[in-house]
Scaffold this active site. Structure first.
Site, PDB file in Angstrom:
ATOM      1  N   TYR A 113      -1.844  -0.807  10.159  1.00 55.48           N
ATOM      2  CA  TYR A 113      -2.026  -1.191   8.744  1.00 55.48           C
ATOM      3  C   TYR A 113      -0.805  -0.756   7.937  1.00 55.48           C
ATOM      4  CZ  TYR A 113      -3.970  -1.216   3.992  1.00 55.48           C
ATOM      5  OH  TYR A 113      -4.182  -1.430   2.653  1.00 55.48           O
ATOM      6  N   SER A 153       0.853  -1.195   0.000  1.00 58.99           N
ATOM      7  CA  SER A 153       0.000   0.000   0.000  1.00 58.99           C
ATOM      8  C   SER A 153       0.878   1.230   0.000  1.00 58.99           C
ATOM      9  CB  SER A 153      -0.901   0.036   1.239  1.00 58.99           C
ATOM     10  OG  SER A 153      -1.517   1.313   1.361  1.00 58.99           O
TER      11      SER A 153
HETATM   12  N1  LIG Z   1      -8.707  -0.564  -1.833  1.00 60.38           N
HETATM   13  C1  LIG Z   1      -7.686   0.262  -1.617  1.00 60.38           C
HETATM   14  O1  LIG Z   1      -7.844   1.488  -1.603  1.00 60.38           O
HETATM   15  C2  LIG Z   1      -6.311  -0.301  -1.386  1.00 60.38           C
HETATM   16  C3  LIG Z   1      -5.255   0.615  -1.328  1.00 60.38           C
HETATM   17  C4  LIG Z   1      -3.970   0.130  -1.109  1.00 60.38           C
HETATM   18  C5  LIG Z   1      -3.760  -1.212  -0.974  1.00 60.38           C
HETATM   19  N2  LIG Z   1      -4.809  -2.074  -1.030  1.00 60.38           N
HETATM   20  C6  LIG Z   1      -4.518  -3.486  -0.870  1.00 60.38           C
HETATM   21  O2  LIG Z   1      -5.125  -4.227  -1.904  1.00 60.38           O
HETATM   22  C7  LIG Z   1      -5.457  -5.526  -1.414  1.00 60.38           C
HETATM   23  C8  LIG Z   1      -6.925  -5.814  -1.637  1.00 60.38           C
HETATM   24  O3  LIG Z   1      -7.688  -4.778  -1.022  1.00 60.38           O
HETATM   25  P1  LIG Z   1      -9.236  -4.606  -1.341  1.00 60.38           P
HETATM   26  O4  LIG Z   1      -9.506  -3.172  -1.239  1.00 60.38           O
HETATM   27  O5  LIG Z   1      -9.579  -5.338  -2.572  1.00 60.38           O
HETATM   28  O6  LIG Z   1      -9.880  -5.331  -0.078  1.00 60.38           O
HETATM   29  P2  LIG Z   1     -11.353  -5.994   0.087  1.00 60.38           P
HETATM   30  O7  LIG Z   1     -12.294  -5.346  -0.848  1.00 60.38           O
HETATM   31  O8  LIG Z   1     -11.614  -5.952   1.546  1.00 60.38           O
HETATM   32  O9  LIG Z   1     -11.122  -7.518  -0.382  1.00 60.38           O
HETATM   33  C9  LIG Z   1     -10.279  -8.304   0.409  1.00 60.38           C
HETATM   34  C10 LIG Z   1     -10.059  -9.652  -0.227  1.00 60.38           C
HETATM   35  O10 LIG Z   1      -9.162 -10.388   0.627  1.00 60.38           O
HETATM   36  C11 LIG Z   1      -9.811 -11.542   1.072  1.00 60.38           C
HETATM   37  N3  LIG Z   1      -9.487 -11.821   2.462  1.00 60.38           N
HETATM   38  C12 LIG Z   1      -9.630 -11.031   3.547  1.00 60.38           C
HETATM   39  N4  LIG Z   1      -9.280 -11.681   4.657  1.00 60.38           N
HETATM   40  C13 LIG Z   1      -8.924 -12.933   4.255  1.00 60.38           C
HETATM   41  C14 LIG Z   1      -8.483 -14.088   4.931  1.00 60.38           C
HETATM   42  N5  LIG Z   1      -8.344 -14.113   6.269  1.00 60.38           N
HETATM   43  N6  LIG Z   1      -8.202 -15.188   4.201  1.00 60.38           N
HETATM   44  C15 LIG Z   1      -8.341 -15.210   2.856  1.00 60.38           C
HETATM   45  N7  LIG Z   1      -8.766 -14.131   2.156  1.00 60.38           N
HETATM   46  C16 LIG Z   1      -9.049 -13.011   2.861  1.00 60.38           C
HETATM   47  C17 LIG Z   1     -11.285 -11.295   0.936  1.00 60.38           C
HETATM   48  O11 LIG Z   1     -11.945 -12.551   0.876  1.00 60.38           O
HETATM   49  P3  LIG Z   1     -13.478 -12.714   1.367  1.00 60.38           P
HETATM   50  O12 LIG Z   1     -14.292 -12.112   0.272  1.00 60.38           O
HETATM   51  O13 LIG Z   1     -13.709 -14.170   1.510  1.00 60.38           O
HETATM   52  O14 LIG Z   1     -13.597 -11.964   2.649  1.00 60.38           O
HETATM   53  C18 LIG Z   1     -11.321 -10.468  -0.354  1.00 60.38           C
HETATM   54  O15 LIG Z   1     -11.236 -11.291  -1.481  1.00 60.38           O
HETATM   55  C19 LIG Z   1      -5.049  -5.554   0.051  1.00 60.38           C
HETATM   56  O16 LIG Z   1      -3.739  -6.069   0.185  1.00 60.38           O
HETATM   57  C20 LIG Z   1      -5.068  -4.081   0.415  1.00 60.38           C
HETATM   58  O17 LIG Z   1      -4.256  -3.798   1.533  1.00 60.38           O
HETATM   59  C21 LIG Z   1      -6.078  -1.655  -1.241  1.00 60.38           C
END
Ligand SMILES: NC(=O)c1ccc[n+]([C@@H]2O[C@H](COP(=O)([O-])OP(=O)(O)OC[C@H]3O[C@@H](n4cnc5c(N)ncnc54)[C@H](OP(=O)(O)O)[C@@H]3O)[C@@H](O)[C@H]2O)c1
Length: 248
Positions: free
Chosen positions: A157, A143
């Site tokens: 985080y 991130s």
């Molecule tokens: N969105 C942003 O603005 C942003 C910015 C910077 C970095 N990121 C990074 O991008 C990545 C994805 O973020 P996102 O925004 O897509 O998050 P999200 O919408 O919350 O989706 C999270 C994903 O991870 C899975 N997950 C969560 N806990 C888990 C566990 N214990 N075991 C297996 N799978 C798990 C979820 O599966 P389930 O559906 O089964 O819960 C879902 O597929 C992360 O590494 C996040 O830190 C995101």
């Protein structure tokens, strides 16, 4: 330029049922890779991601594996290898975020961030490495908060994402002799369930960015696919921002 640059490659993506992970699965599959991906709770959404990949002419297999549990992560790697006969690309994407002052965070929330965001990535890398051959790729999803945390309540985080950046640098030295690259993508705000573009924190986010929009999961998927492909062979140990100028 081949139309399917990842043809013949196999990939495992953690947390592919929603958001950024789903965008990564879609793009890797569209670019020709055979993809396995994990999820913890969203079985129906995982099935939809797999069905969409197949409808687009690709292959994607969901695996229920909770990144809180070491044995689940190890089993996901084994299942992928057994099913595909090998593994070329590992993407550590699954993460959780709890945002509050450090004194208000519960220790179970802190432990969950450390376990899912960092420990499970270490486990997946350790379990995958015996199977990765020359040309192998490890891509962590970090991130931009590792480099810039303009708002309070993000300390742990951000710590977990900084850990991925350090892990990536250190492992690049170990893996280069084997012809394996490892990189860390650092997204800025991306429109997902975790950070909706129309959510309550969006105006503040946009206020510190050079561009005036959120990124998309598809844009992260395209970046991952490039790093996974043959043109990125000289990139390793890097933390690469895709952040709309969040850190500019
Ligand atoms: N969105 C942003 O603005 C942003 C910015 C910077 C970095 N990121 C990074 O991008 C990545 C994805 O973020 P996102 O925004 O897509 O998050 P999200 O919408 O919350 O989706 C999270 C994903 O991870 C899975 N997950 C969560 N806990 C888990 C566990 N214990 N075991 C297996 N799978 C798990 C979820 O599966 P389930 O559906 O089964 O819960 C879902 O597929 C992360 O590494 C996040 O830190 C995101």
């Amino acid at each position: 330029m081949p139309t399917r640059p990842l043809e013949g490659k196999t990939a495992l993506v953690t947390g592919g049922s929603r958001g950024v992970g789903a965008g990564i699965v879609a793009r890797l599959a569209a670019d020709g890779a055979t993809v396995a991906f994990t999820y913890a709770r969203s079985a129906a959404r995982a099935d939809a991601v797999a069905a969409a990949a197949v409808a687009a002419g690709g292959t994607a297999h969901p695996i229920c594996a909770d990144s809180m549990h070491e044995e689940d992560v190890a089993t996901a790697v084994t299942q992928s290898v057994d099913r595909f006969g090998g593994l070329d690309i590992l993407v550590n994407n699954a993460a959780v975020g709890f945002f509050a002052p450090i004194t208000d965070l519960r220790m179970d929330q802190i432990d969950a961030m450390l376990t899912v965001n960092v420990r499970s990535a270490i486990v997946a890398i350790r379990e995958s490495l015996p199977h990765l051959a020359e040309g192998g790729r490890i891509i962590n999803i970090g991130s931009i908060n590792a480099d810039r945390t303009p708002f309070p309540d993000q300390s742990i985080y951000a710590l977990t994402k900084g850990a991925l950046a350090s892990l990536t640098r250190g492992l690049a030295r170990e893996l280069a002799p084997r012809g394996i690259t490892i990189n860390n993508i650092q997204p800025g705000p991306i429109d997902t369930d975790a950070n909706p573009a129309d959510g309550p924190v969006a105006p503040a986010m946009l206020g510190v960015m050079a561009t005036e929009r959120y990124g998309t999961a598809a844009e992260i998927g395209a970046f991952v696919s490039y790093l996974a492909g043959p043109d990125a062979d000289y990139i390793t140990g890097s933390s690469l921002n895709i952040d709309g100028g969040f850190a500019a």
